[in-house]
Scaffold this active site. Structure first.
Site, PDB file in Angstrom:
ATOM      1  N   THR A  22       0.987  -1.164   0.017  1.00 55.11           N
ATOM      2  CA  THR A  22       0.014  -0.151  -0.042  1.00 55.11           C
ATOM      3  C   THR A  22       0.780   1.292  -0.107  1.00 55.11           C
ATOM      4  OG1 THR A  22      -1.898   0.810   1.245  1.00 55.11           O
ATOM      5  CG2 THR A  22      -0.396   0.159   2.519  1.00 55.11           C
ATOM      6  N   ASN A  23       0.229   2.246   0.255  1.00 55.37           N
ATOM      7  CA  ASN A  23       1.017   3.808   0.157  1.00 55.37           C
ATOM      8  C   ASN A  23       0.638   4.450   1.351  1.00 55.37           C
ATOM      9  OD1 ASN A  23       2.394   4.089  -2.229  1.00 55.37           O
ATOM     10  ND2 ASN A  23       1.095   5.568  -3.127  1.00 55.37           N
ATOM     11  N   ALA A  24       1.095   5.248   2.001  1.00 59.18           N
ATOM     12  CA  ALA A  24       0.942   5.910   3.221  1.00 59.18           C
ATOM     13  C   ALA A  24      -0.063   7.087   3.022  1.00 59.18           C
ATOM     14  CB  ALA A  24       2.134   6.321   4.091  1.00 59.18           C
ATOM     15  N   PRO A  90      -2.625   6.253  -4.835  1.00 58.06           N
ATOM     16  CA  PRO A  90      -3.010   4.773  -5.236  1.00 58.06           C
ATOM     17  C   PRO A  90      -1.501   4.058  -5.322  1.00 58.06           C
ATOM     18  CG  PRO A  90      -3.731   6.365  -6.829  1.00 58.06           C
ATOM     19  CD  PRO A  90      -2.760   7.160  -5.833  1.00 58.06           C
TER      20      PRO A  90
END
Ligand code: C5P
Length: 215
Positions: A22-24, A90
């Site tokens: 994921t991304n922060a 995203p």
């Protein structure tokens, strides 16, 4: 009144049923931008990855998980909107193989082969009608203004909001709004909520209102 699409939050790319990349991103800027757009009298649809924040009740929220889902949902909604604010983070990579069962540990390193996911803002930016606008975000650690302007060009953005890396996991932020020509449309510092209000004021003035003037 304009209909504005906001992409918000992170997306997830699963490796197996329980693990993901994921991304922060908390979605806080998405909440604050949606509130500012609603307060200005606009209709707001938010396409959001998994977040813990609450979006304003007056906005329509479409929940998605992966970057591909975010693109598919956004592409369906965007043609009916005047503009897109792409504040989501995203996930940029997806594993080539997604295991259908939980990957078991073997004591050996696990090698992941990753492919880039589609870019939501760049894809919708390339499809926008002359009457539509797109605003992207950029977080850069070096040559920030130059890289942000290059990004705006590549992603067909009418404006790009440049964040400093200190904004990550912080309540305070410092942003600069740049036009696609590289002209500064303002630098704002303070809480993410107050910065979002200022960012939206610029979007409203420079992009939304000029399109609402009747001939
Ligand atoms: O390339 P970078 O991730 O720095 O670009 C940031 C901008 O691009 C943001 O507006 C973000 O919402 C958008 N983006 C996207 N789809 C991706 C990656 C970034 O829409 N896969």
């Amino acid at each position: 009144m304009a209909h504005i699409l906001i992409t918000s939050g992170p997306t997830r790319q699963y490796l197996d049923p329980v693990r993901y990349l994921t991304n922060a991103s908390s979605g806080r800027m998405g909440v604050a931008l949606a509130e500012a757009a609603l307060a200005a009298g606009h209709q707001v649809t938010i396409v959001s990855g998994p977040v813990a924040v609450n979006y304003p009740a007056a906005a329509r929220v479409v929940d998605v998980v992966s970057t591909e889902d975010m693109l598919a949902a956004s592409a369906e909604i965007f043609p009916a909107c005047q503009g897109l604010i792409g504040v989501a983070a995203p996930c940029d990579y997806r594993p080539e193989l997604v295991a259908s069962q939980k990957i078991q540990k073997t004591g050996e390193p696990l090698v992941l082969y990753l492919h880039e996911t589609p870019d939501v803002v760049a894809t919708l930016g390339s499809q926008k009608a002359p009457s539509q606008w797109v605003v992207g975000f950029a977080l850069e650690t070096e040559d920030a203004r130059f890289r942000a302007i290059v990004k705006a060009e590549k992603k067909h953005c009418d404006m790009i909001v440049l964040n400093g890396p200190e904004a990550m996991h912080a309540a305070q932020t410092r942003v600069e709004v740049l036009t696609h020509h590289g002209e500064s449309a303002g630098t704002f510092e303070g809480s993410k909520e107050s910065a979002a209000r200022e960012i939206f004021r610029v979007i409203n003035q420079r992009l939304v209102q000029p399109r609402e003037v009747q001939p």
